[in-house]
Write a protein that holds these residues in place. Structure first.
Motif, PDB file in Angstrom:
ATOM      1  N   ARG A   1     -15.469 -55.371  10.848  1.00  0.00           N
ATOM      2  CA  ARG A   1     -16.691 -55.575  10.064  1.00  0.00           C
ATOM      3  C   ARG A   1     -16.723 -54.611   8.884  1.00  0.00           C
ATOM      4  O   ARG A   1     -16.988 -55.003   7.745  1.00  0.00           O
ATOM      5  CB  ARG A   1     -17.909 -55.382  10.959  1.00  0.00           C
ATOM      6  CG  ARG A   1     -19.228 -55.592  10.279  1.00  0.00           C
ATOM      7  CD  ARG A   1     -20.364 -55.367  11.306  1.00  0.00           C
ATOM      8  NE  ARG A   1     -21.557 -54.952  10.663  1.00  0.00           N
ATOM      9  CZ  ARG A   1     -21.878 -53.697  10.322  1.00  0.00           C
ATOM     10  NH1 ARG A   1     -21.069 -52.712  10.593  1.00  0.00           N
ATOM     11  NH2 ARG A   1     -23.002 -53.427   9.721  1.00  0.00           N
ATOM     12  N   GLY A   2     -16.446 -53.354   9.138  1.00  0.00           N
ATOM     13  CA  GLY A   2     -16.442 -52.355   8.076  1.00  0.00           C
ATOM     14  C   GLY A   2     -15.406 -52.641   7.008  1.00  0.00           C
ATOM     15  O   GLY A   2     -15.689 -52.551   5.807  1.00  0.00           O
ATOM     16  N   LYS A   3     -14.194 -53.019   7.440  1.00  0.00           N
ATOM     17  CA  LYS A   3     -13.127 -53.326   6.463  1.00  0.00           C
ATOM     18  C   LYS A   3     -13.495 -54.525   5.599  1.00  0.00           C
ATOM     19  O   LYS A   3     -13.290 -54.513   4.387  1.00  0.00           O
ATOM     20  CB  LYS A   3     -11.811 -53.601   7.187  1.00  0.00           C
ATOM     21  CG  LYS A   3     -11.224 -52.418   7.864  1.00  0.00           C
ATOM     22  CD  LYS A   3     -10.101 -51.873   7.065  1.00  0.00           C
ATOM     23  CE  LYS A   3      -9.461 -50.741   7.856  1.00  0.00           C
ATOM     24  NZ  LYS A   3      -8.332 -50.198   7.217  1.00  0.00           N
ATOM     25  N   LEU A   4     -14.013 -55.568   6.238  1.00  0.00           N
ATOM     26  CA  LEU A   4     -14.383 -56.764   5.464  1.00  0.00           C
ATOM     27  C   LEU A   4     -15.551 -56.489   4.527  1.00  0.00           C
ATOM     28  O   LEU A   4     -15.580 -56.985   3.400  1.00  0.00           O
ATOM     29  CB  LEU A   4     -14.679 -57.932   6.400  1.00  0.00           C
ATOM     30  CG  LEU A   4     -13.451 -58.488   7.132  1.00  0.00           C
ATOM     31  CD1 LEU A   4     -13.871 -59.558   8.137  1.00  0.00           C
ATOM     32  CD2 LEU A   4     -12.422 -59.032   6.155  1.00  0.00           C
ATOM     33  N   MET A   5     -16.507 -55.673   4.971  1.00  0.00           N
ATOM     34  CA  MET A   5     -17.628 -55.311   4.076  1.00  0.00           C
ATOM     35  C   MET A   5     -17.114 -54.521   2.874  1.00  0.00           C
ATOM     36  O   MET A   5     -17.534 -54.767   1.740  1.00  0.00           O
ATOM     37  CB  MET A   5     -18.680 -54.514   4.841  1.00  0.00           C
ATOM     38  CG  MET A   5     -19.494 -55.373   5.797  1.00  0.00           C
ATOM     39  SD  MET A   5     -20.685 -54.440   6.756  1.00  0.00           S
ATOM     40  CE  MET A   5     -21.809 -53.906   5.471  1.00  0.00           C
ATOM     41  N   ASP A   6     -16.197 -53.575   3.115  1.00  0.00           N
ATOM     42  CA  ASP A   6     -15.598 -52.825   2.007  1.00  0.00           C
ATOM     43  C   ASP A   6     -14.880 -53.765   1.053  1.00  0.00           C
ATOM     44  O   ASP A   6     -15.010 -53.655  -0.162  1.00  0.00           O
ATOM     45  CB  ASP A   6     -14.604 -51.783   2.527  1.00  0.00           C
ATOM     46  CG  ASP A   6     -15.274 -50.617   3.220  1.00  0.00           C
ATOM     47  OD1 ASP A   6     -16.511 -50.462   3.094  1.00  0.00           O
ATOM     48  OD2 ASP A   6     -14.557 -49.854   3.903  1.00  0.00           O
ATOM     49  N   HIS A   7     -14.114 -54.699   1.612  1.00  0.00           N
ATOM     50  CA  HIS A   7     -13.353 -55.646   0.800  1.00  0.00           C
ATOM     51  C   HIS A   7     -14.283 -56.470  -0.097  1.00  0.00           C
ATOM     52  O   HIS A   7     -14.053 -56.593  -1.301  1.00  0.00           O
ATOM     53  CB  HIS A   7     -12.531 -56.575   1.710  1.00  0.00           C
ATOM     54  CG  HIS A   7     -11.859 -57.680   0.974  1.00  0.00           C
ATOM     55  ND1 HIS A   7     -10.707 -57.491   0.257  1.00  0.00           N
ATOM     56  CD2 HIS A   7     -12.193 -58.986   0.830  1.00  0.00           C
ATOM     57  CE1 HIS A   7     -10.345 -58.642  -0.301  1.00  0.00           C
ATOM     58  NE2 HIS A   7     -11.229 -59.565   0.038  1.00  0.00           N
ATOM     59  N   TYR A   8     -15.347 -57.010   0.490  1.00  0.00           N
ATOM     60  CA  TYR A   8     -16.246 -57.852  -0.292  1.00  0.00           C
ATOM     61  C   TYR A   8     -17.086 -57.057  -1.276  1.00  0.00           C
ATOM     62  O   TYR A   8     -17.407 -57.541  -2.354  1.00  0.00           O
ATOM     63  CB  TYR A   8     -17.122 -58.709   0.628  1.00  0.00           C
ATOM     64  CG  TYR A   8     -16.317 -59.830   1.225  1.00  0.00           C
ATOM     65  CD1 TYR A   8     -15.774 -60.831   0.430  1.00  0.00           C
ATOM     66  CD2 TYR A   8     -16.061 -59.886   2.585  1.00  0.00           C
ATOM     67  CE1 TYR A   8     -15.015 -61.852   0.960  1.00  0.00           C
ATOM     68  CE2 TYR A   8     -15.297 -60.895   3.136  1.00  0.00           C
ATOM     69  CZ  TYR A   8     -14.776 -61.890   2.309  1.00  0.00           C
ATOM     70  OH  TYR A   8     -14.021 -62.891   2.835  1.00  0.00           O
ATOM     71  N   SER A   9     -17.431 -55.818  -0.950  1.00  0.00           N
ATOM     72  CA  SER A   9     -18.209 -55.019  -1.904  1.00  0.00           C
ATOM     73  C   SER A   9     -17.364 -54.666  -3.123  1.00  0.00           C
ATOM     74  O   SER A   9     -17.868 -54.638  -4.232  1.00  0.00           O
ATOM     75  CB  SER A   9     -18.769 -53.748  -1.241  1.00  0.00           C
ATOM     76  OG  SER A   9     -17.748 -52.842  -0.949  1.00  0.00           O
ATOM     77  N   LEU A  10     -16.073 -54.447  -2.940  1.00  0.00           N
ATOM     78  CA  LEU A  10     -15.184 -54.191  -4.076  1.00  0.00           C
ATOM     79  C   LEU A  10     -15.088 -55.424  -4.980  1.00  0.00           C
ATOM     80  O   LEU A  10     -15.070 -55.309  -6.200  1.00  0.00           O
ATOM     81  CB  LEU A  10     -13.784 -53.804  -3.600  1.00  0.00           C
ATOM     82  CG  LEU A  10     -13.648 -52.417  -2.981  1.00  0.00           C
ATOM     83  CD1 LEU A  10     -12.248 -52.235  -2.401  1.00  0.00           C
ATOM     84  CD2 LEU A  10     -13.933 -51.344  -4.018  1.00  0.00           C
ATOM     85  N   HIS A  11     -15.044 -56.606  -4.389  1.00  0.00           N
ATOM     86  CA  HIS A  11     -14.916 -57.821  -5.174  1.00  0.00           C
ATOM     87  C   HIS A  11     -16.217 -58.181  -5.883  1.00  0.00           C
ATOM     88  O   HIS A  11     -16.182 -58.761  -6.968  1.00  0.00           O
ATOM     89  CB  HIS A  11     -14.436 -58.975  -4.285  1.00  0.00           C
ATOM     90  CG  HIS A  11     -12.984 -58.886  -3.999  1.00  0.00           C
ATOM     91  ND1 HIS A  11     -12.054 -59.612  -4.653  1.00  0.00           N
ATOM     92  CD2 HIS A  11     -12.305 -58.092  -3.123  1.00  0.00           C
ATOM     93  CE1 HIS A  11     -10.849 -59.292  -4.214  1.00  0.00           C
ATOM     94  NE2 HIS A  11     -10.977 -58.375  -3.280  1.00  0.00           N
ATOM     95  N   LYS A  12     -17.355 -57.838  -5.308  1.00  0.00           N
ATOM     96  CA  LYS A  12     -18.632 -58.134  -5.972  1.00  0.00           C
ATOM     97  C   LYS A  12     -18.828 -57.275  -7.200  1.00  0.00           C
ATOM     98  O   LYS A  12     -19.413 -57.703  -8.178  1.00  0.00           O
ATOM     99  CB  LYS A  12     -19.792 -57.916  -4.995  1.00  0.00           C
ATOM    100  CG  LYS A  12     -20.014 -59.066  -4.073  1.00  0.00           C
ATOM    101  CD  LYS A  12     -21.284 -58.879  -3.295  1.00  0.00           C
ATOM    102  CE  LYS A  12     -21.614 -60.130  -2.548  1.00  0.00           C
ATOM    103  NZ  LYS A  12     -22.877 -60.044  -1.859  1.00  0.00           N
ATOM    104  N   ARG A  13     -18.319 -56.026  -7.139  1.00  0.00           N
ATOM    105  CA  ARG A  13     -18.483 -55.123  -8.286  1.00  0.00           C
ATOM    106  C   ARG A  13     -17.626 -55.534  -9.454  1.00  0.00           C
ATOM    107  O   ARG A  13     -17.946 -55.267 -10.586  1.00  0.00           O
ATOM    108  CB  ARG A  13     -18.111 -53.691  -7.875  1.00  0.00           C
ATOM    109  CG  ARG A  13     -19.222 -53.004  -7.152  1.00  0.00           C
ATOM    110  CD  ARG A  13     -18.860 -51.593  -6.931  1.00  0.00           C
ATOM    111  NE  ARG A  13     -18.240 -51.522  -5.610  1.00  0.00           N
ATOM    112  CZ  ARG A  13     -17.729 -50.448  -5.086  1.00  0.00           C
ATOM    113  NH1 ARG A  13     -17.679 -49.339  -5.755  1.00  0.00           N
ATOM    114  NH2 ARG A  13     -17.221 -50.466  -3.898  1.00  0.00           N
ATOM    115  N   GLY A  14     -16.509 -56.152  -9.137  1.00  0.00           N
ATOM    116  CA  GLY A  14     -15.622 -56.599 -10.203  1.00  0.00           C
ATOM    117  C   GLY A  14     -14.819 -55.439 -10.775  1.00  0.00           C
ATOM    118  O   GLY A  14     -14.894 -54.314 -10.308  1.00  0.00           O
ATOM    119  N   PRO A  15     -14.039 -55.720 -11.813  1.00  0.00           N
ATOM    120  CA  PRO A  15     -13.204 -54.667 -12.410  1.00  0.00           C
ATOM    121  C   PRO A  15     -14.060 -53.573 -13.049  1.00  0.00           C
ATOM    122  O   PRO A  15     -15.132 -53.841 -13.561  1.00  0.00           O
ATOM    123  CB  PRO A  15     -12.353 -55.400 -13.449  1.00  0.00           C
ATOM    124  CG  PRO A  15     -12.867 -56.793 -13.542  1.00  0.00           C
ATOM    125  CD  PRO A  15     -13.872 -57.006 -12.453  1.00  0.00           C
ATOM    126  N   GLY A  16     -13.554 -52.340 -12.991  1.00  0.00           N
ATOM    127  CA  GLY A  16     -14.270 -51.184 -13.507  1.00  0.00           C
ATOM    128  C   GLY A  16     -14.249 -51.069 -14.912  1.00  0.00           C
ATOM    129  O   GLY A  16     -14.394 -51.098 -15.942  1.00  0.00           O
TER     130      GLY A  16
END
Length: 151
Positions: free
Chosen positions: A136-151
């Protein structure tokens, strides 16, 4: 979150020996696919040495490593629950040595020795709860990175 339970060390010595009597020693080379999500789950392993990655296909072209397993870790629990299909894939991250257990033989042992069966199910449930929290934690991290988009 507590530390991961190790299946064999959690069993008292007499029960551990009865379970180990059913084991076969196997090895997998680095990058070997041990099983794929959706495949038939008719066995499980306890890693003796090396590293295994549990992977989840999140899109048709992208996979996420949701857990890394090492010495003493249980690999596979889907054999215990219908429909007996793997929920994740597993790949040898390095050369791996493991004890392999035939699910049918272990389930017969559990029927013959209900106290061992109950203890085994409780240990696996504890491992499962721990792994689901990690996933759950890994998938949440994965999706939060993708929602933020490129820096």
């Amino acid at each position: 979150m507590t530390k991961a339970t190790k299946l064999l060390s959690a069993l008292p010595p007499p029960r551990r020996e009865r379970l180990l009597a059913l084991a076969t020693e196997v090895s997998f080379p680095e990058d070997h696919t041990i099983f794929e999500a959706g495949g038939t789950a008719d066995r499980f392993w306890v890693v003796r040495s090396g590293a295994v990655s549990l992977v989840q296909q999140v899109t048709p072209v992208q996979r996420v490593t949701v857990a890394s397993l090492g010495a003493g870790d249980l690999l596979g629990w889907s054999w215990l629950f219908p429909p007996h299909q793997w929920d994740f894939g597993a790949e040898a991250f390095s050369p791996v040595r493991a004890y392999e257990f035939d699910a049918e033989a272990v389930l017969r042992l559990c029927d013959e020795e209900p106290a061992l069966g109950l203890q085994l199910v409780r240990i696996i449930a504890e491992i499962l709860a721990y792994r689901l929290e990690l996933t759950r934690g890994k998938l949440m991290d994965h999706y939060s990175l993708h929602k933020r988009g490129p820096g």
